[in-house]
Design a protein around this motif. Structure first.
Motif, PDB file in Angstrom:
ATOM      1  N   GLU A  30       0.831  -1.207   0.000  1.00  0.00           N
ATOM      2  CA  GLU A  30       0.000   0.000   0.000  1.00  0.00           C
ATOM      3  C   GLU A  30       0.862   1.253   0.000  1.00  0.00           C
ATOM      4  OE1 GLU A  30      -4.026  -1.252   2.365  1.00  0.00           O
ATOM      5  OE2 GLU A  30      -2.166  -1.163   3.505  1.00  0.00           O
ATOM      6  N   LYS A  31       1.969   1.219   0.714  1.00  0.00           N
ATOM      7  CA  LYS A  31       2.874   2.359   0.735  1.00  0.00           C
ATOM      8  C   LYS A  31       3.510   2.584  -0.632  1.00  0.00           C
ATOM      9  CE  LYS A  31       4.004   1.900   5.621  1.00  0.00           C
ATOM     10  NZ  LYS A  31       5.053   1.533   6.589  1.00  0.00           N
ATOM     11  N   GLN A  32       3.829   1.492  -1.339  1.00  0.00           N
ATOM     12  CA  GLN A  32       4.408   1.609  -2.676  1.00  0.00           C
ATOM     13  C   GLN A  32       3.402   2.229  -3.653  1.00  0.00           C
ATOM     14  OE1 GLN A  32       5.617  -2.316  -3.768  1.00  0.00           O
ATOM     15  NE2 GLN A  32       7.438  -2.292  -2.468  1.00  0.00           N
ATOM     16  N   ILE A  33       2.157   1.814  -3.565  1.00  0.00           N
ATOM     17  CA  ILE A  33       1.137   2.363  -4.455  1.00  0.00           C
ATOM     18  C   ILE A  33       0.902   3.834  -4.137  1.00  0.00           C
ATOM     19  CG2 ILE A  33      -1.330   2.287  -5.008  1.00  0.00           C
ATOM     20  CD1 ILE A  33      -1.125  -0.728  -4.950  1.00  0.00           C
ATOM     21  N   ASP A  34       0.860   4.184  -2.874  1.00  0.00           N
ATOM     22  CA  ASP A  34       0.663   5.583  -2.485  1.00  0.00           C
ATOM     23  C   ASP A  34       1.843   6.458  -2.889  1.00  0.00           C
ATOM     24  OD1 ASP A  34      -1.785   4.959  -1.445  1.00  0.00           O
ATOM     25  OD2 ASP A  34      -1.094   4.882   0.639  1.00  0.00           O
ATOM     26  N   ALA A  35       3.028   5.855  -3.041  1.00  0.00           N
ATOM     27  CA  ALA A  35       4.213   6.625  -3.401  1.00  0.00           C
ATOM     28  C   ALA A  35       4.206   7.063  -4.869  1.00  0.00           C
ATOM     29  CB  ALA A  35       5.469   5.811  -3.114  1.00  0.00           C
ATOM     30  N   VAL A  36       3.430   6.384  -5.704  1.00  0.00           N
ATOM     31  CA  VAL A  36       3.347   6.768  -7.113  1.00  0.00           C
ATOM     32  C   VAL A  36       2.591   8.089  -7.188  1.00  0.00           C
ATOM     33  CG1 VAL A  36       2.443   6.128  -9.374  1.00  0.00           C
ATOM     34  CG2 VAL A  36       3.354   4.369  -7.858  1.00  0.00           C
ATOM     35  N   PRO A  37       3.187   9.108  -7.824  1.00  0.00           N
ATOM     36  CA  PRO A  37       2.506  10.407  -7.872  1.00  0.00           C
ATOM     37  C   PRO A  37       1.235  10.354  -8.706  1.00  0.00           C
ATOM     38  CG  PRO A  37       4.526  10.454  -9.179  1.00  0.00           C
ATOM     39  CD  PRO A  37       4.483   9.134  -8.485  1.00  0.00           C
ATOM     40  N   VAL A  46      -4.725   8.413 -18.122  1.00  0.00           N
ATOM     41  CA  VAL A  46      -5.146   7.276 -18.936  1.00  0.00           C
ATOM     42  C   VAL A  46      -4.093   6.172 -18.889  1.00  0.00           C
ATOM     43  CG1 VAL A  46      -5.619   6.534 -21.308  1.00  0.00           C
ATOM     44  CG2 VAL A  46      -6.640   8.634 -20.426  1.00  0.00           C
ATOM     45  N   GLU A  47      -2.826   6.570 -18.979  1.00  0.00           N
ATOM     46  CA  GLU A  47      -1.746   5.581 -18.942  1.00  0.00           C
ATOM     47  C   GLU A  47      -1.668   4.902 -17.574  1.00  0.00           C
ATOM     48  OE1 GLU A  47       3.083   5.265 -19.485  1.00  0.00           O
ATOM     49  OE2 GLU A  47       2.047   7.066 -20.174  1.00  0.00           O
ATOM     50  N   GLN A  48      -1.749   5.684 -16.508  1.00  0.00           N
ATOM     51  CA  GLN A  48      -1.718   5.088 -15.169  1.00  0.00           C
ATOM     52  C   GLN A  48      -2.938   4.214 -14.929  1.00  0.00           C
ATOM     53  OE1 GLN A  48      -0.983   7.475 -11.741  1.00  0.00           O
ATOM     54  NE2 GLN A  48       0.957   8.260 -12.511  1.00  0.00           N
ATOM     55  N   CYS A  49      -4.094   4.635 -15.412  1.00  0.00           N
ATOM     56  CA  CYS A  49      -5.292   3.807 -15.264  1.00  0.00           C
ATOM     57  C   CYS A  49      -5.081   2.454 -15.937  1.00  0.00           C
ATOM     58  CB  CYS A  49      -6.515   4.500 -15.863  1.00  0.00           C
ATOM     59  SG  CYS A  49      -7.228   5.777 -14.828  1.00  0.00           S
ATOM     60  N   ARG A  50      -4.532   2.489 -17.144  1.00  0.00           N
ATOM     61  CA  ARG A  50      -4.296   1.241 -17.877  1.00  0.00           C
ATOM     62  C   ARG A  50      -3.324   0.354 -17.108  1.00  0.00           C
ATOM     63  NH1 ARG A  50      -3.448   3.167 -22.723  1.00  0.00           N
ATOM     64  NH2 ARG A  50      -1.260   3.633 -22.325  1.00  0.00           N
ATOM     65  N   ASN A  51      -2.240   0.937 -16.598  1.00  0.00           N
ATOM     66  CA  ASN A  51      -1.247   0.149 -15.864  1.00  0.00           C
ATOM     67  C   ASN A  51      -1.818  -0.419 -14.562  1.00  0.00           C
ATOM     68  OD1 ASN A  51       0.660   0.670 -17.830  1.00  0.00           O
ATOM     69  ND2 ASN A  51       1.512   2.427 -16.756  1.00  0.00           N
ATOM     70  N   PHE A  52      -2.532   0.407 -13.818  1.00  0.00           N
ATOM     71  CA  PHE A  52      -3.115  -0.072 -12.566  1.00  0.00           C
ATOM     72  C   PHE A  52      -4.237  -1.075 -12.809  1.00  0.00           C
ATOM     73  CE2 PHE A  52      -1.128   3.666 -10.452  1.00  0.00           C
ATOM     74  CZ  PHE A  52      -0.478   2.971  -9.447  1.00  0.00           C
ATOM     75  N   GLN A  53      -4.981  -0.924 -13.905  1.00  0.00           N
ATOM     76  CA  GLN A  53      -6.026  -1.891 -14.230  1.00  0.00           C
ATOM     77  C   GLN A  53      -5.416  -3.251 -14.554  1.00  0.00           C
ATOM     78  OE1 GLN A  53      -8.201   0.077 -17.339  1.00  0.00           O
ATOM     79  NE2 GLN A  53      -9.574   1.105 -15.908  1.00  0.00           N
ATOM     80  N   GLN A  54      -4.301  -3.258 -15.282  1.00  0.00           N
ATOM     81  CA  GLN A  54      -3.611  -4.520 -15.562  1.00  0.00           C
ATOM     82  C   GLN A  54      -3.114  -5.159 -14.273  1.00  0.00           C
ATOM     83  OE1 GLN A  54      -0.566  -3.446 -18.377  1.00  0.00           O
ATOM     84  NE2 GLN A  54      -1.963  -3.544 -20.126  1.00  0.00           N
ATOM     85  N   SER A  55      -2.572  -4.341 -13.384  1.00  0.00           N
ATOM     86  CA  SER A  55      -2.116  -4.872 -12.094  1.00  0.00           C
ATOM     87  C   SER A  55      -3.285  -5.410 -11.274  1.00  0.00           C
ATOM     88  CB  SER A  55      -1.403  -3.786 -11.297  1.00  0.00           C
ATOM     89  OG  SER A  55      -0.237  -3.374 -11.951  1.00  0.00           O
ATOM     90  N   GLU A  79      -6.430 -11.567   3.346  1.00  0.00           N
ATOM     91  CA  GLU A  79      -7.070 -10.265   3.521  1.00  0.00           C
ATOM     92  C   GLU A  79      -7.258  -9.448   2.251  1.00  0.00           C
ATOM     93  OE1 GLU A  79      -5.209  -7.983   6.524  1.00  0.00           O
ATOM     94  OE2 GLU A  79      -5.408  -9.530   8.029  1.00  0.00           O
ATOM     95  N   PHE A  80      -6.680  -9.826   1.120  1.00  0.00           N
ATOM     96  CA  PHE A  80      -6.817  -9.105  -0.142  1.00  0.00           C
ATOM     97  C   PHE A  80      -6.328  -7.663  -0.044  1.00  0.00           C
ATOM     98  CE2 PHE A  80     -10.351 -12.186   0.108  1.00  0.00           C
ATOM     99  CZ  PHE A  80      -9.989 -13.022  -0.939  1.00  0.00           C
ATOM    100  N   THR A  81      -5.252  -7.403   0.676  1.00  0.00           N
ATOM    101  CA  THR A  81      -4.785  -6.035   0.871  1.00  0.00           C
ATOM    102  C   THR A  81      -4.282  -5.414  -0.421  1.00  0.00           C
ATOM    103  OG1 THR A  81      -2.620  -6.863   1.549  1.00  0.00           O
ATOM    104  CG2 THR A  81      -4.194  -6.363   3.298  1.00  0.00           C
ATOM    105  N   GLU A  82      -3.641  -6.208  -1.275  1.00  0.00           N
ATOM    106  CA  GLU A  82      -3.140  -5.669  -2.536  1.00  0.00           C
ATOM    107  C   GLU A  82      -4.296  -5.233  -3.432  1.00  0.00           C
ATOM    108  OE1 GLU A  82      -2.079  -8.595  -1.305  1.00  0.00           O
ATOM    109  OE2 GLU A  82       0.052  -8.286  -0.914  1.00  0.00           O
ATOM    110  N   SER A  83      -5.323  -6.060  -3.517  1.00  0.00           N
ATOM    111  CA  SER A  83      -6.479  -5.718  -4.350  1.00  0.00           C
ATOM    112  C   SER A  83      -7.176  -4.465  -3.845  1.00  0.00           C
ATOM    113  CB  SER A  83      -7.484  -6.869  -4.376  1.00  0.00           C
ATOM    114  OG  SER A  83      -6.936  -7.973  -5.032  1.00  0.00           O
ATOM    115  N   ARG A  84      -7.346  -4.367  -2.544  1.00  0.00           N
ATOM    116  CA  ARG A  84      -8.000  -3.172  -1.988  1.00  0.00           C
ATOM    117  C   ARG A  84      -7.182  -1.922  -2.243  1.00  0.00           C
ATOM    118  NH1 ARG A  84      -9.403  -5.057   3.891  1.00  0.00           N
ATOM    119  NH2 ARG A  84      -7.332  -5.812   3.553  1.00  0.00           N
ATOM    120  N   ALA A  85      -5.857  -2.017  -2.135  1.00  0.00           N
ATOM    121  CA  ALA A  85      -5.007  -0.858  -2.388  1.00  0.00           C
ATOM    122  C   ALA A  85      -5.106  -0.422  -3.846  1.00  0.00           C
ATOM    123  CB  ALA A  85      -3.558  -1.189  -2.030  1.00  0.00           C
ATOM    124  N   LEU A  86      -5.112  -1.381  -4.761  1.00  0.00           N
ATOM    125  CA  LEU A  86      -5.231  -1.048  -6.179  1.00  0.00           C
ATOM    126  C   LEU A  86      -6.595  -0.435  -6.491  1.00  0.00           C
ATOM    127  CD1 LEU A  86      -3.484  -4.170  -7.700  1.00  0.00           C
ATOM    128  CD2 LEU A  86      -2.733  -1.807  -7.943  1.00  0.00           C
TER     129      LEU A  86
END
Length: 102
Positions: A30-37, A46-55, A79-86
């Protein structure tokens, strides 16, 4: 009148303790995802949406496999923490299909 005051005195601490619960510590993922500006332009969004949607799609598959494996073993502590963070990030960026009203 006294019964109302007694009831209020009994219920108030329960209400206050529920409102002021301590926040859960963020995981490293979650900290890594929050660190992305956050994106500044529409093209970046649009590009970030595409990348995060793939993840998020990949993470759903991993979650499904983990859930199936753990349910066979009788351990349901995933707990599905990665999915919730995305999903939180996708909603914050207002990506199509991931917002509250999209």
């Amino acid at each position: 009148m006294n019964a109302f005051r007694v009831a209020a005195l009994l219920v108030a601490p329960l209400f206050v303790s529920g409102c002021y619960s301590t926040p859960k510590e963020k995981t490293e993922y979650e900290k890594q995802i929050d660190a992305v500006p956050m994106p500044a332009t529409e093209a970046e969004r649009v590009e970030q949406c595409r990348n995060f949607q793939q993840s998020a799609d990949h993470q759903r598959i991993v979650d499904l496999l983990q859930y199936a494996q753990r349910s066979k073993l009788g351990d349901s502590d995933y707990e599905f923490t990665e999915s919730r963070a995305l999903l939180r990030r996708l909603r914050a960026m207002k990506c199509p299909g991931y917002g509250w009203f999209s």
